[in-house]
Scaffold this motif. Structure first.
Motif, PDB file in Angstrom:
ATOM      1  N   PHE A 156     -10.313  -1.816   0.017  1.00 53.99           N
ATOM      2  CA  PHE A 156      -8.994  -2.416  -0.058  1.00 53.99           C
ATOM      3  C   PHE A 156      -7.924  -1.329  -0.079  1.00 53.99           C
ATOM      4  O   PHE A 156      -7.004  -1.312   0.706  1.00 53.99           O
ATOM      5  CB  PHE A 156      -8.926  -3.279  -1.321  1.00 53.99           C
TER       6      PHE A 156
ATOM      7  N   ASN B 118      -5.522 -12.655   6.089  1.00 58.25           N
ATOM      8  CA  ASN B 118      -5.379 -11.802   7.280  1.00 58.25           C
ATOM      9  C   ASN B 118      -5.567 -12.643   8.521  1.00 58.25           C
ATOM     10  O   ASN B 118      -6.429 -13.500   8.554  1.00 58.25           O
ATOM     11  CB  ASN B 118      -6.475 -10.744   7.341  1.00 58.25           C
TER      12      ASN B 118
ATOM     13  N   ALA C 246       2.442   3.027   4.533  1.00 54.47           N
ATOM     14  CA  ALA C 246       3.010   2.991   3.191  1.00 54.47           C
ATOM     15  C   ALA C 246       2.744   1.658   2.500  1.00 54.47           C
ATOM     16  O   ALA C 246       2.608   0.638   3.142  1.00 54.47           O
ATOM     17  CB  ALA C 246       4.506   3.235   3.263  1.00 54.47           C
ATOM     18  N   LEU C 247       2.686   1.711   1.238  1.00 54.87           N
ATOM     19  CA  LEU C 247       2.573   0.487   0.440  1.00 54.87           C
ATOM     20  C   LEU C 247       3.981  -0.033   0.222  1.00 54.87           C
ATOM     21  O   LEU C 247       4.625   0.281  -0.765  1.00 54.87           O
ATOM     22  CB  LEU C 247       1.901   0.798  -0.891  1.00 54.87           C
ATOM     23  N   LEU C 248       4.428  -0.808   1.188  1.00 59.07           N
ATOM     24  CA  LEU C 248       5.837  -1.186   1.207  1.00 59.07           C
ATOM     25  C   LEU C 248       6.168  -2.223   0.139  1.00 59.07           C
ATOM     26  O   LEU C 248       6.182  -3.417   0.397  1.00 59.07           O
ATOM     27  CB  LEU C 248       6.207  -1.723   2.585  1.00 59.07           C
ATOM     28  N   GLY C 249       6.377  -1.721  -1.029  1.00 61.70           N
ATOM     29  CA  GLY C 249       6.780  -2.611  -2.106  1.00 61.70           C
ATOM     30  C   GLY C 249       5.722  -3.644  -2.450  1.00 61.70           C
ATOM     31  O   GLY C 249       6.019  -4.713  -2.936  1.00 61.70           O
ATOM     32  N   LEU C 250       4.498  -3.308  -2.141  1.00 65.36           N
ATOM     33  CA  LEU C 250       3.428  -4.267  -2.378  1.00 65.36           C
ATOM     34  C   LEU C 250       3.219  -4.457  -3.869  1.00 65.36           C
ATOM     35  O   LEU C 250       3.127  -3.509  -4.622  1.00 65.36           O
ATOM     36  CB  LEU C 250       2.149  -3.713  -1.737  1.00 65.36           C
TER      37      LEU C 250
ATOM     38  N   SER D 217      -7.802   0.556   3.253  1.00 64.84           N
ATOM     39  CA  SER D 217      -7.092  -0.132   4.323  1.00 64.84           C
ATOM     40  C   SER D 217      -5.588  -0.059   4.120  1.00 64.84           C
ATOM     41  O   SER D 217      -4.822   0.028   5.073  1.00 64.84           O
ATOM     42  CB  SER D 217      -7.555  -1.583   4.455  1.00 64.84           C
ATOM     43  N   MET D 218      -5.158  -0.047   2.886  1.00 65.87           N
ATOM     44  CA  MET D 218      -3.730   0.074   2.631  1.00 65.87           C
ATOM     45  C   MET D 218      -3.230   1.445   3.076  1.00 65.87           C
ATOM     46  O   MET D 218      -2.203   1.563   3.732  1.00 65.87           O
ATOM     47  CB  MET D 218      -3.418  -0.044   1.132  1.00 65.87           C
TER      48      MET D 218
ATOM     49  N   ILE E  55      -6.677 -11.607  12.221  1.00 67.66           N
ATOM     50  CA  ILE E  55      -7.121 -10.411  12.930  1.00 67.66           C
ATOM     51  C   ILE E  55      -7.105 -10.684  14.419  1.00 67.66           C
ATOM     52  O   ILE E  55      -7.697 -11.640  14.895  1.00 67.66           O
ATOM     53  CB  ILE E  55      -8.536 -10.012  12.473  1.00 67.66           C
TER      54      ILE E  55
ATOM     55  N   MET F 273      -4.632   3.526   5.243  1.00 70.78           N
ATOM     56  CA  MET F 273      -4.717   3.657   6.689  1.00 70.78           C
ATOM     57  C   MET F 273      -3.567   2.939   7.361  1.00 70.78           C
ATOM     58  O   MET F 273      -3.112   3.314   8.426  1.00 70.78           O
ATOM     59  CB  MET F 273      -6.043   3.084   7.194  1.00 70.78           C
ATOM     60  N   GLY F 274      -3.131   1.904   6.761  1.00 71.63           N
ATOM     61  CA  GLY F 274      -2.076   1.101   7.366  1.00 71.63           C
ATOM     62  C   GLY F 274      -0.702   1.690   7.151  1.00 71.63           C
ATOM     63  O   GLY F 274       0.260   1.213   7.719  1.00 71.63           O
TER      64      GLY F 274
END
Lengths: 309, 256
Positions: A7, A300, A16-20, A10-11, A302, A13-14
């Motif tokens: 988890f 998700n 920034a953690l945009l305000g998650l 994947s964050m 996909i 790799m994706g």
């Protein structure tokens, strides 16, 4: 906990953690959360091969072999995977014209589908076509509002199933669309159709209250929305009780974000549907707290790309 | 708040990740979403087991689809008010439908009406493969014979005018302003007091393409043959007779 690592990975790799909101991560760390990954498809319509690159809507997307690869990857990472199809597996390419659905079902066996419901196009070769094809599926067809007692496929479908994943109990039922006016009478014969809202209420109550399921899922081939005359997922969700998730089909709606609604008890219910032709795979991750049985949800959609140029 | 990050590479899978935060009561109070592009070279490959399962089926289908079913001497495409392909398909459907049709009242099928939108590909000049017909007619629509009274038949002609022409056979008509004029059915002027039999697809008979004049007809008869099968049969029959197929414009629909 491997699911936690993946988890986080994947964050990262994706990007920034945009305000998650970090709540689910923190809760995961408590180690008493069980993750149930629900994958769903609908209206795959015999699209064995990917969409051509000339397709205006889904250029190069999909293909059963691509979907199989993706599902196998997910299974490597996730312990509790549930794979469902909301109907209309049949019809739409020469593979169906020539083989009547045999290849579609064999590939779904390979992907490990847990259950599917019948769409209107499953009747395209009549009840004889279903009688011939259903035994090719290693997974059950769930139909809660069709009665096949007076037909040759009597006993070949189930009204509901209950599955255990880890120690989470999952109840699944299936709703089909009214066949009259949509399917030639000769193709459905003496199949009886019952009001989907009433059957949904009956089976959802059975699964949630009597069978004590933690998650109740409705596989629906009603379509996402409709005029008031016809039953649809949106109206079903609104007036329902005891259903946590509707994985829908028929209207070929691509819900890029799941629809979150409140049912008639004020409880949350989700609707997912992923277009058609197997261009997308839908994914919900339910996290269930072992002690309180509270649910947390991630979703998700996909996109299945084709890299075979 | 939603934030989207799109990546259009074929080697990426886009993933919408929606995280929902919960209060201890279990009631969902807020959520945030974002699309995360993941490097997925590991899932962008086809599954080898699935490919092995597909291979024998694919081989047979390709062999079947590559069958030569006949020859044309002219390339045909659809168009309005009439066109080579539209005329060709409507004519052969009227002929084949009458071959299939067992009439209960000695009246044969008078006319054919299809829709331009339903013809999905053109036909080349020369060798015609079965795949050409699947491209032209991917739908599994069935042939249906509709008996309409004179008033509804007139509505049908007006519909054709409103569309600027559709694939038709068995009749000729002029378009004058917004009216259908000089309608000749099987060499006889249109008679509003008469009932007519029209072959069409089940899709159109059920009101597809807003052909509402097909609602509540005098009679509906299913031919239990698909349009695509009828086209393929026609090609094979004519090919067996040694006939190469052509089409011509004959002013079946014209502007006055």
């Amino acid at each position: 906990m491997s699911s936690r690592r993946d988890f986080i990975k994947s964050m990262i790799m994706g990007g920034a953690l945009l305000g998650l909101n970090a709540t689910p991560l923190r809760l995961l760390a408590k180690n008493n959360l069980i993750k149930i990954t629900i994958l769903h498809t609908n209206d795959t319509h015999s699209r064995i091969e990917p969409f051509p690159y000339s397709d205006p809507k889904y250029p190069g997307l999909g293909g059963f072999a691509k979907r199989a690869a993706l599902i196998k990857e997910i299974r490597k990472k996730e312990q509790n995977v549930l794979l469902l199809d909301a109907g209309d597996t049949f019809q739409g390419s020469p593979y169906f014209n020539f083989y009547g659905g045999e290849l579609e079902l064999k590939l779904m066996n390979e992907m490990g589908y847990d259950a599917a419901t019948l769409g209107n196009h499953e009747f395209d070769n009549g009840l004889l076509g279903l009688q011939k094809q259903i035994p090719n599926a290693k997974f059950p067809f769930i139909c809660s509002n069709y009665d096949f007692s007076d037909t040759i496929i009597n006993g070949m479908t189930k009204p509901y199933i209950v599955l255990m994943k880890d120690d989470i109990k999952i109840g699944i039922f299936g709703l089909g669309i009214e066949l009259k006016g949509l399917v030639d009478k000769k193709n459905y014969g003496n199949t009886l159709y019952f009001n989907p809202y009433e059957k949904a209420a009956e089976y959802a109550h059975l699964l949630k209250k009597e069978k004590k399921c933690d998650i109740v899922i409705c596989m629906s081939h009603l379509g996402y929305s409709s005029n008031d005359k016809q039953a649809c997922d949106y109206n079903l969700a609104k007036q329902s009780k005891n259903i946590d998730l509707i994985v829908g089909g028929h209207s070929h709606t691509l819900l890029k974000n799941p629809v979150k609604m409140y049912n008639s008890d004020g409880k949350i219910i989700y609707i997912g549907q992923v277009g058609w032709g197997g261009a997308y795979l839908g994914r919900f991750d339910f996290y269930i707290d072992k002690s309180t049985r509270k649910k947390f949800v991630e979703n998700n959609t996909i996109k299945i790309f084709n890299n075979q140029v | 708040m939603y934030k989207y990050i799109f990546r259009n590479s074929l080697f990426f899978v886009s993933l919408i990740l929606l995280v929902i935060a919960c209060k201890p009561t279990g009631i969902i109070t807020k959520y945030e979403a974002q699309i995360i592009a993941l490097d997925t070279t590991h899932v962008a490959k086809d599954d080898s087991v699935a490919l092995l399962i597909i291979a024998p089926y694919k081989q047979k289908i390709e062999a079947e689809m590559n069958q030569v079913i006949g020859y044309t001497t002219i390339a045909m495409d659809k168009g309005k008010p009439e066109a080579l392909l539209s005329n060709f398909i409507a004519d052969l459907i009227l002929k084949k439908a009458n071959d299939y049709y067992i009439t209960s009242d000695s009246q044969k099928i008078d006319m054919c009406l299809l829709n331009t939108g339903g013809l999905r590909a053109s036909l080349p000049n020369g060798k015609i493969l079965k795949s050409n017909i699947f491209d032209l007619m991917p739908f599994n629509n069935e042939l249906v014979v509709i008996t309409l009274n004179g008033d509804k038949t007139k509505e049908m002609f007006e519909y054709i005018v409103s569309k600027g022409g559709e694939p038709i056979s068995g009749f000729k008509m002029g378009i004058k302003d917004t009216n259908a004029v000089n309608i000749i059915i099987n060499n006889t002027p249109f008679d509003k007091s008469k009932a007519y039999k029209i072959v069409t697809s089940d899709y159109l008979a059920n009101g597809g393409d807003k052909m509402i004049f097909f609602n509540n007809p005098i009679k509906v008869e299913l031919l239990n043959h698909q349009i695509r099968d009828a086209i393929i049969e026609y090609f094979i029959e004519e090919n067996n007779k040694g006939n190469k197929l052509r089409s011509k414009l004959d002013k079946r629909i014209y502007y006055e």
